[in-house]
Write an enzyme that holds these catalytic residues in place. Sequence first.
Site, PDB file in Angstrom:
ATOM      1  N   ARG A  21      14.268 -11.653   5.195  1.00 33.67           N
ATOM      2  CA  ARG A  21      15.091 -11.287   4.982  1.00 33.67           C
ATOM      3  C   ARG A  21      15.917  -9.655   5.924  1.00 33.67           C
ATOM      4  NH1 ARG A  21      13.554  -9.950  -1.414  1.00 33.67           N
ATOM      5  NH2 ARG A  21      12.832 -12.155  -1.796  1.00 33.67           N
ATOM      6  N   SER A 112      16.851 -11.923  -3.490  1.00 39.87           N
ATOM      7  CA  SER A 112      16.689 -12.024  -4.698  1.00 39.87           C
ATOM      8  C   SER A 112      16.674 -10.285  -5.356  1.00 39.87           C
ATOM      9  CB  SER A 112      14.497 -11.385  -4.588  1.00 39.87           C
ATOM     10  OG  SER A 112      13.981 -11.623  -5.397  1.00 39.87           O
ATOM     11  N   ASP A 275      16.960 -10.456 -12.137  1.00 42.50           N
ATOM     12  CA  ASP A 275      17.052 -10.229 -10.963  1.00 42.50           C
ATOM     13  C   ASP A 275      18.014 -11.267 -10.228  1.00 42.50           C
ATOM     14  OD1 ASP A 275      15.354 -11.911 -10.383  1.00 42.50           O
ATOM     15  OD2 ASP A 275      14.684 -11.276  -8.490  1.00 42.50           O
ATOM     16  N   ASP A 279      13.925 -14.862 -10.275  1.00 44.13           N
ATOM     17  CA  ASP A 279      12.447 -15.311 -10.945  1.00 44.13           C
ATOM     18  C   ASP A 279      12.033 -13.855 -11.348  1.00 44.13           C
ATOM     19  OD1 ASP A 279      13.451 -13.257  -8.847  1.00 44.13           O
ATOM     20  OD2 ASP A 279      11.908 -15.072  -7.202  1.00 44.13           O
ATOM     21  N   GLU A 362       2.809  -7.191 -11.060  1.00 41.72           N
ATOM     22  CA  GLU A 362       3.195  -5.727 -11.129  1.00 41.72           C
ATOM     23  C   GLU A 362       4.658  -5.447 -11.186  1.00 41.72           C
ATOM     24  OE1 GLU A 362       4.218  -3.900  -8.852  1.00 41.72           O
ATOM     25  OE2 GLU A 362       3.746  -5.124  -7.848  1.00 41.72           O
ATOM     26  N   LYS A 374       8.307 -17.125  -9.703  1.00 42.41           N
ATOM     27  CA  LYS A 374       8.270 -16.454 -10.694  1.00 42.41           C
ATOM     28  C   LYS A 374       9.414 -16.734 -11.922  1.00 42.41           C
ATOM     29  CE  LYS A 374       9.241 -12.452  -7.911  1.00 42.41           C
ATOM     30  NZ  LYS A 374       9.070 -12.610  -6.824  1.00 42.41           N
TER      31      LYS A 374
HETATM   32  C1  VG1 Z   1       7.824  -7.752  -3.497  1.00 45.66           C
HETATM   33  C2  VG1 Z   1       6.836  -7.457  -4.608  1.00 45.66           C
HETATM   34  C3  VG1 Z   1       6.161  -8.698  -4.852  1.00 45.66           C
HETATM   35  C4  VG1 Z   1       7.141  -9.618  -5.208  1.00 45.66           C
HETATM   36  C5  VG1 Z   1       8.037  -9.753  -4.027  1.00 45.66           C
HETATM   37  C6  VG1 Z   1       9.089 -11.102  -4.149  1.00 45.66           C
HETATM   38  O1  VG1 Z   1       7.165  -7.436  -2.625  1.00 45.66           O
HETATM   39  O2  VG1 Z   1       6.512  -6.180  -4.328  1.00 45.66           O
HETATM   40  O3  VG1 Z   1       5.185  -8.542  -5.618  1.00 45.66           O
HETATM   41  O4  VG1 Z   1       6.330 -11.092  -5.018  1.00 45.66           O
HETATM   42  O5  VG1 Z   1       8.980  -8.278  -3.892  1.00 45.66           O
HETATM   43  O6  VG1 Z   1       9.747 -10.783  -5.012  1.00 45.66           O
HETATM   44  P1  VG1 Z   1       7.280  -6.657  -1.113  1.00 45.66           P
HETATM   45  O7  VG1 Z   1       6.302  -6.725  -0.507  1.00 45.66           O
HETATM   46  O8  VG1 Z   1       8.866  -5.875  -0.533  1.00 45.66           O
HETATM   47  O9  VG1 Z   1       6.294  -5.502  -2.049  1.00 45.66           O
HETATM   48  V1  VG1 Z   1      10.990 -11.881  -5.137  1.00 45.66           V
HETATM   49  O10 VG1 Z   1      12.036 -11.425  -6.812  1.00 45.66           O
HETATM   50  O11 VG1 Z   1      12.428 -10.495  -3.690  1.00 45.66           O
HETATM   51  O12 VG1 Z   1      11.098 -13.186  -4.678  1.00 45.66           O
HETATM   52 CO    CO Z   2      14.111 -12.281  -6.858  1.00 45.01          CO
END
Ligand code: VG1
Ligand code: CO
Length: 537
Positions: A21, A112, A275, A279, A362, A374
């Site tokens: 990203r 995301s 989102d 997911d 969470e 998810k």
């Molecule tokens: C965040 C969340 C994590 C999730 C990830 C991707 O990661 O905390 O639980 O799996 O986003 O979600 P981080 O490393 O920023 O805490 V998504 O909806 O971006 O695919």
């Molecule tokens: Co997402």
Amino acid sequence: MFELVATKPFDGQKPGTSGLRKKVTVFQQPHYAENFLQSIFDSLEGFAGKTLVIGGDGRYYNPQIVQIAIRMAAANGFGRVIVGQGGLLSTPAASHLIRKNGAFGGIILSASHNPGGPDGDFGIKYNAGNGGPAPEKITDAIFAKTKTISTYKTLDTQDIDIKKIGNVELANMIVEVVDPVSDYAALMQTLFDFDAIRDLFKSGFKMKFDGMGAITGPYARRIFEDILGAKSMVMNGVPLPDFGGHHPDPNLVHAKELCDLVLASNGPEFGAASDGDGDRNLIIGRNMYVTPSDSLAIIAANAQLAPAYVAGIAGVARSMPTSCAADLVAKKLGVPSFETPTGWKFFGNLLDAGMATVCGEESFGTGSNHVREKDGVWAVLMWLNILAKRRESVETIVKSHWREYGRNFYTRHDYEEVDLARANDLMGNLRKSLGGFAGKNGIKTADDFSYRDPVDNSFTECQGIRLVYENGSRIIYRLSGTGTAGATLRVYIEKYEADVIKHNVETQVALADLIGQANSIAAIQANTGRTAPTVIT
Ligand code: VG1
Ligand code: CO
């Protein structure tokens, strides 16, 4: 014949919690996306003539990268690409297409929940043949390739038309353009009791769904409105390159429009949002916000109300910072519960091995063994299925769950875009002090979470500082792996309360003591210069 283009490595093409990203402007540098895509292909073996699924969440720059990915797939020897019409696929729908078609893997274009638009973020992720995010073994290999890449393979051709459903030929490859929703909607109908949900809507039950200007609008319209008969309930239902200026993160802060509507005492019975890439899920009822951790526990406890899970679930898995509420349900059901590092890729092996059926994080992520991501719309349908069968309000269902199991008060405080060096110092200091926490101020154990995968024995460390109290309360600190500017410090705070009389206290009040301790233990104010979190969920 393919073209071999000379290139040089870029720094920092390291996949994070969920793929690579970066800012759109970073991806717009010549060869940047191509380098990463070629590094993915160079890390894989045996895909000649096989199928690759490609799709994205429709954000700014999605159309350009879809074309690049299709050309490079053909040049690298794939036999078939399945792409969502217009280059669109939600992340769970992409996972399903990979599985359903026995594809070799998939390229998902998404950042995301991160904002989109020319100044927003973009992302690329590789999913393997099981439909799930590539495990660390593969993402490490991809990163290694990005450091030594010198050429990539592509074709010198015009953009191909992916606006129409059907097949197009490109060199030796077939490009199959599919409706992004149909197969996914069909899968959902095999999992849930659509008749019962239809009856629920017929009885006058009101719901609002917020697509947040992102990918789930078309999925929600087709499934909730066309198939299930809910009337005009989708807000922000058209996917836009900049998400209409929304930050497409379904939480109390960014889905405020929906929350104001549903959390009111005269609001609709049920509200939900998803989102950027579809997911995640937010679940709210009239007067009742359901924390993602509680939602996972309630889904696990009620899954048998849905046809696909009627025989029971094999186990529950949650990411480490997710509250322990789901563990209590697993215990009562007599099934195992698993605690994994943050990120959906860690659930893949458990799901493939049939050790867990329902998983959650969470961070508004819930899902099951139906795909390997998810799944926001799945979670909403699961809730609708539960509501249709129980015919009780969201509030009643949540409160009776707390009565039966006790309540795990839970909050997450995010400090976004703090100085990277200072954030690293904060974590470094906590790591150094780890040995001194246990036995003081009610703290029982203190560690930096690590995980040994029970299926393939792989080991992952440094996954978050965890302070566990004698009474089961927890404070957890970790740095985000999905941000694109500075660092984001996440502080997770949890406290268990068995006493029903105390269940109705406001969350931040119930956790005030622990929040104070979390702040002082890590000296958050001094280390970040911030007096308050940017986002509280
Ligand atoms: C965040 C969340 C994590 C999730 C990830 C991707 O990661 O905390 O639980 O799996 O986003 O979600 P981080 O490393 O920023 O805490 V998504 O909806 O971006 O695919
Ligand atoms: Co997402």
